[in-house]
Write a protein that holds these residues in place. Sequence first.
Motif, PDB file in Angstrom:
ATOM      1  N   PHE A   1     -10.601  12.605   3.273  1.00 32.89           N
ATOM      2  CA  PHE A   1     -12.245  12.177   3.262  1.00 32.89           C
ATOM      3  C   PHE A   1     -13.018  13.376   2.654  1.00 32.89           C
ATOM      4  CE2 PHE A   1      -9.708  11.626   7.462  1.00 32.89           C
ATOM      5  CZ  PHE A   1     -10.369   9.489   7.565  1.00 32.89           C
ATOM      6  N   VAL A   2     -12.510  14.625   1.837  1.00 37.46           N
ATOM      7  CA  VAL A   2     -13.443  15.069   1.181  1.00 37.46           C
ATOM      8  C   VAL A   2     -12.946  15.052   0.176  1.00 37.46           C
ATOM      9  CG1 VAL A   2     -14.173  16.292   3.830  1.00 37.46           C
ATOM     10  CG2 VAL A   2     -12.761  17.385   1.749  1.00 37.46           C
ATOM     11  N   SER A   3     -12.130  14.899  -0.720  1.00 42.32           N
ATOM     12  CA  SER A   3     -11.200  15.529  -1.318  1.00 42.32           C
ATOM     13  C   SER A   3     -12.568  15.144  -3.066  1.00 42.32           C
ATOM     14  CB  SER A   3     -10.275  14.800  -2.560  1.00 42.32           C
ATOM     15  OG  SER A   3     -10.327  13.091  -2.168  1.00 42.32           O
ATOM     16  N   GLY A   4     -12.549  13.472  -2.896  1.00 46.04           N
ATOM     17  CA  GLY A   4     -13.901  13.166  -3.632  1.00 46.04           C
ATOM     18  C   GLY A   4     -15.182  14.048  -4.513  1.00 46.04           C
ATOM     19  N   LEU A   5     -15.276  14.582  -2.904  1.00 49.71           N
ATOM     20  CA  LEU A   5     -17.237  15.304  -2.742  1.00 49.71           C
ATOM     21  C   LEU A   5     -16.581  16.461  -3.421  1.00 49.71           C
ATOM     22  CD1 LEU A   5     -17.885  14.710   0.665  1.00 49.71           C
ATOM     23  CD2 LEU A   5     -18.654  12.770  -1.386  1.00 49.71           C
TER      24      LEU A   5
ATOM     25  N   ARG B   1      -4.772  -6.134 -13.666  1.00 53.00           N
ATOM     26  CA  ARG B   1      -6.099  -6.917 -13.311  1.00 53.00           C
ATOM     27  C   ARG B   1      -6.054  -7.324 -11.747  1.00 53.00           C
ATOM     28  NH1 ARG B   1      -4.712  -7.418 -17.871  1.00 53.00           N
ATOM     29  NH2 ARG B   1      -2.564  -9.027 -17.533  1.00 53.00           N
ATOM     30  N   PHE B   2      -6.535  -6.147 -11.077  1.00 51.91           N
ATOM     31  CA  PHE B   2      -6.374  -6.151  -9.429  1.00 51.91           C
ATOM     32  C   PHE B   2      -7.275  -5.415  -9.937  1.00 51.91           C
ATOM     33  CE2 PHE B   2      -2.734  -3.891 -10.355  1.00 51.91           C
ATOM     34  CZ  PHE B   2      -2.811  -2.206  -9.490  1.00 51.91           C
ATOM     35  N   PRO B   3      -8.069  -5.063  -7.491  1.00 52.52           N
ATOM     36  CA  PRO B   3      -9.229  -4.166  -7.850  1.00 52.52           C
ATOM     37  C   PRO B   3      -8.953  -3.149  -7.605  1.00 52.52           C
ATOM     38  CG  PRO B   3      -9.201  -6.263  -5.989  1.00 52.52           C
ATOM     39  CD  PRO B   3      -7.303  -6.539  -6.816  1.00 52.52           C
ATOM     40  N   VAL B   4      -9.804  -2.696  -8.413  1.00 51.72           N
ATOM     41  CA  VAL B   4      -9.962  -0.676  -8.274  1.00 51.72           C
ATOM     42  C   VAL B   4     -10.482  -0.053  -7.687  1.00 51.72           C
ATOM     43  CG1 VAL B   4     -11.131   1.088  -9.534  1.00 51.72           C
ATOM     44  CG2 VAL B   4      -9.738  -0.777 -10.983  1.00 51.72           C
ATOM     45  N   THR B   5      -9.840   0.111  -6.156  1.00 53.35           N
ATOM     46  CA  THR B   5     -10.835   1.304  -5.627  1.00 53.35           C
ATOM     47  C   THR B   5      -9.748   2.775  -5.340  1.00 53.35           C
ATOM     48  OG1 THR B   5      -8.870  -0.647  -4.153  1.00 53.35           O
ATOM     49  CG2 THR B   5     -11.015  -1.696  -3.783  1.00 53.35           C
ATOM     50  N   SER B   6     -11.065   2.959  -4.445  1.00 55.37           N
ATOM     51  CA  SER B   6     -10.928   4.237  -4.292  1.00 55.37           C
ATOM     52  C   SER B   6     -11.094   4.743  -2.853  1.00 55.37           C
ATOM     53  CB  SER B   6     -11.435   5.781  -5.214  1.00 55.37           C
ATOM     54  OG  SER B   6     -10.801   5.070  -7.002  1.00 55.37           O
ATOM     55  N   TRP B   7     -10.038   5.714  -1.984  1.00 51.77           N
ATOM     56  CA  TRP B   7     -10.621   6.309  -1.074  1.00 51.77           C
ATOM     57  C   TRP B   7     -11.202   6.438  -0.989  1.00 51.77           C
ATOM     58  CZ3 TRP B   7      -9.150   4.546   3.841  1.00 51.77           C
ATOM     59  CH2 TRP B   7      -8.871   5.354   5.202  1.00 51.77           C
ATOM     60  N   VAL B   8     -12.823   6.947  -0.070  1.00 49.67           N
ATOM     61  CA  VAL B   8     -13.649   7.632   0.068  1.00 49.67           C
ATOM     62  C   VAL B   8     -13.947   7.862  -1.213  1.00 49.67           C
ATOM     63  CG1 VAL B   8     -14.830   9.660   1.000  1.00 49.67           C
ATOM     64  CG2 VAL B   8     -12.473   8.750   1.966  1.00 49.67           C
ATOM     65  N   ALA B   9     -14.567   8.738  -1.485  1.00 48.95           N
ATOM     66  CA  ALA B   9     -15.648   9.138  -3.475  1.00 48.95           C
ATOM     67  C   ALA B   9     -14.725   9.583  -4.127  1.00 48.95           C
ATOM     68  CB  ALA B   9     -16.371  10.070  -2.357  1.00 48.95           C
ATOM     69  N   ASP B  10     -13.182   9.097  -3.886  1.00 50.35           N
ATOM     70  CA  ASP B  10     -12.460   9.336  -5.358  1.00 50.35           C
ATOM     71  C   ASP B  10     -12.820   8.902  -7.032  1.00 50.35           C
ATOM     72  OD1 ASP B  10     -10.966  11.818  -4.336  1.00 50.35           O
ATOM     73  OD2 ASP B  10      -8.557  10.814  -4.453  1.00 50.35           O
ATOM     74  N   ASP B  11     -13.189   9.839  -7.779  1.00 45.03           N
ATOM     75  CA  ASP B  11     -13.703   9.215  -9.370  1.00 45.03           C
ATOM     76  C   ASP B  11     -13.749  10.047 -10.414  1.00 45.03           C
ATOM     77  OD1 ASP B  11     -14.549   7.455 -10.719  1.00 45.03           O
ATOM     78  OD2 ASP B  11     -17.204   7.768 -10.111  1.00 45.03           O
ATOM     79  N   PRO B  12     -12.371  10.898  -9.930  1.00 39.76           N
ATOM     80  CA  PRO B  12     -12.276  11.462 -11.225  1.00 39.76           C
ATOM     81  C   PRO B  12     -12.951  11.116 -12.566  1.00 39.76           C
ATOM     82  CG  PRO B  12     -10.050  10.971 -11.215  1.00 39.76           C
ATOM     83  CD  PRO B  12     -11.648  10.062  -9.937  1.00 39.76           C
ATOM     84  N   ASP B  13     -12.829  11.644 -13.473  1.00 40.90           N
ATOM     85  CA  ASP B  13     -13.435  11.664 -14.882  1.00 40.90           C
ATOM     86  C   ASP B  13     -11.601  11.249 -15.600  1.00 40.90           C
ATOM     87  OD1 ASP B  13     -15.965  11.926 -15.453  1.00 40.90           O
ATOM     88  OD2 ASP B  13     -15.273  14.170 -16.013  1.00 40.90           O
ATOM     89  N   PRO B  14     -11.566  10.722 -16.788  1.00 40.03           N
ATOM     90  CA  PRO B  14     -10.221   9.715 -17.437  1.00 40.03           C
ATOM     91  C   PRO B  14      -9.280  11.006 -17.316  1.00 40.03           C
ATOM     92  CG  PRO B  14     -12.074   8.341 -18.168  1.00 40.03           C
ATOM     93  CD  PRO B  14     -12.543   9.726 -17.287  1.00 40.03           C
ATOM     94  N   VAL B  15      -8.586  10.878 -17.377  1.00 40.34           N
ATOM     95  CA  VAL B  15      -7.204  12.027 -17.718  1.00 40.34           C
ATOM     96  C   VAL B  15      -6.738  11.854 -19.109  1.00 40.34           C
ATOM     97  CG1 VAL B  15      -4.995  12.858 -16.918  1.00 40.34           C
ATOM     98  CG2 VAL B  15      -6.754  11.891 -15.320  1.00 40.34           C
TER      99      VAL B  15
END
Length: 351
Positions: A347-351, A193-207
């Motif tokens: 900078f580009v991984s999430g894209l 229960r602490f903030p969920v943040t991701s650098w730039v655009a990383d947002d993968p489907d659950p592993v």
Amino acid sequence: MNVRRLTPSPRAVDWGLFAAVGTLLATGVATMFTGTPSTAWVIDLHAIAGVALVCLLPVKLWRVRRRVAPERLTGRRALSVALTLDAAGALVTGVWWVFGGSLDLGPWGLFHLHIALGLLVPPLLLWHLRYRYHSPAEVTRHGRRDALRYAGLVTAGALLWRLQGPVNDLLDTAGADRRYTGSREEGTGEGNRFPVTSWVADDPDPVDAGEWQLTVGGRVERERTYALAELPTGASEDAILDCTSGWYSDHEWRGVRVGALLDAAGADDAGAWVQFRSVTGYRWSLPIEEARDAVLATRVDGERLSHGHGFPLRLVAPGRRGFQWVKWVREVRVDKRREFGEWVAIFVSGL
């Protein structure tokens, strides 16, 4: 009191503004890497430069007030006005943050707005200087007097910055609870229960834990591959996650010590860097001796890591800022040199 006698000459004000903005930009970027108390001076220098800008900007505006009157406004002067408004906005949001302010902008907040406005200042300033550049040599006529004035200004800035702490304590604001990095506490000791943040655009489907594997390779004697259940997860580490989004959180992290993985794989003596790669392609490297003490966490405060916090493995690197704590780790790689491409990947991984 003759205020004019206390203010630097016009050209000195111009170059003082330039120096303050340059210092703010350089230290603002450097704060991304200030994870230990020994680097706190970067935050202090950033704040002092901000105070200097607060003092110099009104002087500059007073001297050019007639040029920016509506009837005399040209395209170039409109750009100068935009620069002034942006710089003032960056200053106001920074001061507001220091004294406990907040702002809900959806996935972003007041701290993000401060950063965005600050990053906009340099290109506007360079465009402004294209038309309003004056040689530093023009400052020398009042050199000694201006030097004394600026010494007083910097000293006053340092004193004002030190006073903000007692003022925050007196007013009992949220700013009083900031860490030396400027971050505020959120969710300490409360598991996921602490903030969920991701650098730039990383947002993968659950592993999928059943299909996921961790590979330890690169400059090693024998490449190793582990399923989640095969990891020797007996290590623990109490560490503060300090995010560049403006919050920090202190937790007990449990998982596998990176040094144990390197020993099992037989890390090459020539290996100097250990790179941690995410399922998204995001990656970051640590010097091998520092990496040995790091933990790849599977649990936080006794709870299994949630997907948003990096399940099944998240790098825990004490003294590093949050964006360096790689989430969803799938590979640990030993290399002789640091990979330059990782500076692009973040900078580009999430894209």
